[in-house]
Scaffold this motif. Structure first.
Motif, PDB file in Angstrom:
ATOM      1  N   THR A 116       0.844  -1.183   0.000  1.00 26.87           N
ATOM      2  CA  THR A 116       0.000   0.000   0.000  1.00 26.87           C
ATOM      3  C   THR A 116       0.879   1.231   0.000  1.00 26.87           C
ATOM      4  OG1 THR A 116      -1.714  -1.164   1.239  1.00 26.87           O
ATOM      5  CG2 THR A 116      -1.810   1.250   1.212  1.00 26.87           C
ATOM      6  N   ALA A 117       0.769   2.028  -1.040  1.00 24.30           N
ATOM      7  CA  ALA A 117       1.665   3.173  -1.191  1.00 24.30           C
ATOM      8  C   ALA A 117       1.111   4.403  -0.511  1.00 24.30           C
ATOM      9  CB  ALA A 117       1.899   3.459  -2.670  1.00 24.30           C
ATOM     10  N   SER A 118       2.000   5.195   0.027  1.00 24.23           N
ATOM     11  CA  SER A 118       1.643   6.508   0.553  1.00 24.23           C
ATOM     12  C   SER A 118       2.683   7.487   0.057  1.00 24.23           C
ATOM     13  CB  SER A 118       1.608   6.511   2.085  1.00 24.23           C
ATOM     14  OG  SER A 118       2.853   6.111   2.602  1.00 24.23           O
ATOM     15  N   VAL A 119       2.282   8.717  -0.237  1.00 21.71           N
ATOM     16  CA  VAL A 119       3.189   9.713  -0.772  1.00 21.71           C
ATOM     17  C   VAL A 119       3.782  10.514   0.374  1.00 21.71           C
ATOM     18  CG1 VAL A 119       3.386  11.756  -2.226  1.00 21.71           C
ATOM     19  CG2 VAL A 119       1.947   9.853  -2.948  1.00 21.71           C
ATOM     20  N   HIS A 120       5.094  10.651   0.382  1.00 20.01           N
ATOM     21  CA  HIS A 120       5.795  11.406   1.410  1.00 20.01           C
ATOM     22  C   HIS A 120       6.291  12.707   0.817  1.00 20.01           C
ATOM     23  CE1 HIS A 120       6.070   7.929   4.204  1.00 20.01           C
ATOM     24  NE2 HIS A 120       6.011   7.274   3.065  1.00 20.01           N
ATOM     25  N   SER A 121       5.968  13.806   1.429  1.00 16.83           N
ATOM     26  CA  SER A 121       6.462  15.090   0.949  1.00 16.83           C
ATOM     27  C   SER A 121       7.936  15.234   1.297  1.00 16.83           C
ATOM     28  CB  SER A 121       5.683  16.246   1.585  1.00 16.83           C
ATOM     29  OG  SER A 121       4.340  16.210   1.164  1.00 16.83           O
ATOM     30  N   LEU A 122       8.675  15.878   0.393  1.00 20.52           N
ATOM     31  CA  LEU A 122      10.092  16.103   0.645  1.00 20.52           C
ATOM     32  C   LEU A 122      10.241  17.073   1.797  1.00 20.52           C
ATOM     33  CD1 LEU A 122      12.986  15.599  -0.357  1.00 20.52           C
ATOM     34  CD2 LEU A 122      12.743  17.606  -1.807  1.00 20.52           C
ATOM     35  N   PRO A 123      10.851  16.663   2.901  1.00 19.90           N
ATOM     36  CA  PRO A 123      10.966  17.538   4.059  1.00 19.90           C
ATOM     37  C   PRO A 123      11.914  18.691   3.799  1.00 19.90           C
ATOM     38  CG  PRO A 123      12.244  15.545   4.397  1.00 19.90           C
ATOM     39  CD  PRO A 123      11.494  15.358   3.121  1.00 19.90           C
ATOM     40  N   ARG A 124      11.753  19.780   4.517  1.00 19.80           N
ATOM     41  CA  ARG A 124      12.608  20.944   4.356  1.00 19.80           C
ATOM     42  C   ARG A 124      13.275  21.282   5.688  1.00 19.80           C
ATOM     43  NH1 ARG A 124      11.889  24.042  -0.350  1.00 19.80           N
ATOM     44  NH2 ARG A 124      10.292  23.246  -1.747  1.00 19.80           N
ATOM     45  N   ARG A 125      13.864  20.274   6.309  1.00 13.76           N
ATOM     46  CA  ARG A 125      14.566  20.503   7.556  1.00 13.76           C
ATOM     47  C   ARG A 125      15.845  21.268   7.293  1.00 13.76           C
ATOM     48  NH1 ARG A 125      13.196  15.173   7.566  1.00 13.76           N
ATOM     49  NH2 ARG A 125      15.324  14.611   6.960  1.00 13.76           N
ATOM     50  N   ALA A 126      16.324  21.933   8.326  1.00 15.09           N
ATOM     51  CA  ALA A 126      17.589  22.662   8.180  1.00 15.09           C
ATOM     52  C   ALA A 126      18.735  21.666   8.105  1.00 15.09           C
ATOM     53  CB  ALA A 126      17.775  23.608   9.355  1.00 15.09           C
ATOM     54  N   ALA A 127      19.650  21.954   7.227  1.00 19.38           N
ATOM     55  CA  ALA A 127      20.912  21.227   7.114  1.00 19.38           C
ATOM     56  C   ALA A 127      20.744  19.711   7.166  1.00 19.38           C
ATOM     57  CB  ALA A 127      21.862  21.673   8.219  1.00 19.38           C
ATOM     58  N   PRO A 128      20.077  19.132   6.161  1.00 16.43           N
ATOM     59  CA  PRO A 128      20.022  17.662   6.100  1.00 16.43           C
ATOM     60  C   PRO A 128      21.425  17.109   5.911  1.00 16.43           C
ATOM     61  CG  PRO A 128      19.309  18.617   4.028  1.00 16.43           C
ATOM     62  CD  PRO A 128      19.453  19.759   4.984  1.00 16.43           C
TER      63      PRO A 128
END
Length: 337
Positions: free
Chosen positions: A2-14
């Motif tokens: 079962t697929a779920s879409v994950h948004s690209l996170p915008r954390r500081a300094a990955p």
């Protein structure tokens, strides 16, 4: 799944730290294989190979093989030799690239071709390619051999295509994406996909990991394009403007040329032809690229492909491996080195 879409996170300094921590033990085994298989009765071979292999680098591709295996819950050991195979292929292409490009700096140190000369560098690159095929054969899987040998051929085609496109101002964005899909993304895709083969998973899982690696590889290369016009030598580990002076039609140049007026396009024609490559010309090129937000646009395209990479593994179970692979995609976009 079962697929779920994950948004690209915008954390500081990955960072790559989660990925590195995930595969740390496995990379010890991979590095042991690399050290063993780069040896030769000819002392120049390990000396030259070690100059690059021991010179730093992210080891992204072998880490992705191990991370993909962890994502699938694989508990065997075949992936160690195959991850070393991937790194040998990558290292061989770097040695050859530095000769073709006439590069004199990589990872903050003199390139092997400067230290040892072009003939020795090309031949040791050939040696590492040969070692990679020995390791593939030892694994015993025809499917693995097919995936990695095909990737090797595609990489070579991409490098030749880039050479043909060099100093060609009319190179389109579509043509350039085709080039980087071959010369960079193909090995990322293969590095991930072979983990599904050794784990004896379905074709769907293979192709999901192939898509993750391929899109990550494109994002990674697009970020490299941006870095060449947006970072200094101390950050990059190479000289700023190398792509510019070599007449490479990377995406920031393609976009700045397309968005500029006739006077600017005339500058770009001269610069890419090799007629304008002074420090002042480089400074002007950088000013035009930033005037037209070409670095920003390049990074945004990289974000698009990183999101596609994340979506490709959406159907796999949550856990440490998946989280690390998601952050690796974010790092590929945000990095400045």
């Amino acid at each position: 799944m079962t697929a779920s879409v994950h948004s690209l996170p915008r954390r500081a300094a990955p960072t790559l730290q989660p990925l590195m921590s995930l595969v740390a033990d496995g990379m010890n085994s991979v590095n042991a294989v690399i050290l063993d298989r780069m040896q030769s009765r000819i002392p120049l071979i390990p000396a030259l190979a070690g100059h690059l292999i021991a010179g730093g680098g992210k080891r992204m591709r072998p880490m992705l093989t191990l991370a993909s295996a962890a994502l699938l819950g694989y508990g065997g050991s075949r992936h160690y030799k195959l991850a070393a195979t991937v790194e040998f292929i990558h290292t061989a292409t770097l040695l050859h690239d530095d000769v073709v490009d006439g590069s004199d700096m990589r990872r903050g140190k003199k390139t092997a071709n400067i230290v040892y000369g072009n003939p020795a560098t090309v031949l040791v690159g050939d040696f590492l390619f040969s070692r990679s095929f020995e390791l593939m054969v030892e694994d015993g899987s025809i499917k693995v051999l097919k995936i990695l040998s095909n990737a090797s051929a595609v990489i070579a085609e991409g490098e030749v295509d880039q050479l043909v496109a060099q100093r060609q101002i009319e190179t389109s964005e579509e043509r350039y994406l085709s080039i980087i899909n071959a010369k960079t993304a193909a090995l990322f895709a293969a590095a991930c996909r072979i983990a599904a083969v050794v784990a004896e998973r379905s074709e769907a899982d293979e192709m999901a990991l192939d898509a993750y690696g391929r899109n990550l590889g494109i994002a990674f290369q697009l970020a490299d394009d941006a870095i060449d016009y947006d970072s200094d030598a101390s950050e990059m580990g190479k000289d700023q403007g190398d792509d510019f002076r070599e007449g490479k039609m990377t995406l920031p140049v393609i976009l700045a040329h397309a968005r500029g007026g006739e006077e600017e396009r005339a500058f770009w024609r001269g610069a890419i032809a090799g007629d304008r490559n002074s420090d002042a010309d480089l400074a002007h090129a950088i000013s035009l690229i930033h005037k037209h937000d070409a670095v920003l646009a390049t990074r945004e395209r990289a974000r698009h492909y990183a999101q596609r990479a994340i979506d490709a593994i959406a159907g796999f179970p949550a856990g440490e491996a998946k989280s690390a692979m998601i952050e690796a995609a974010e790092f590929a976009v945000a990095r400045r080195f």
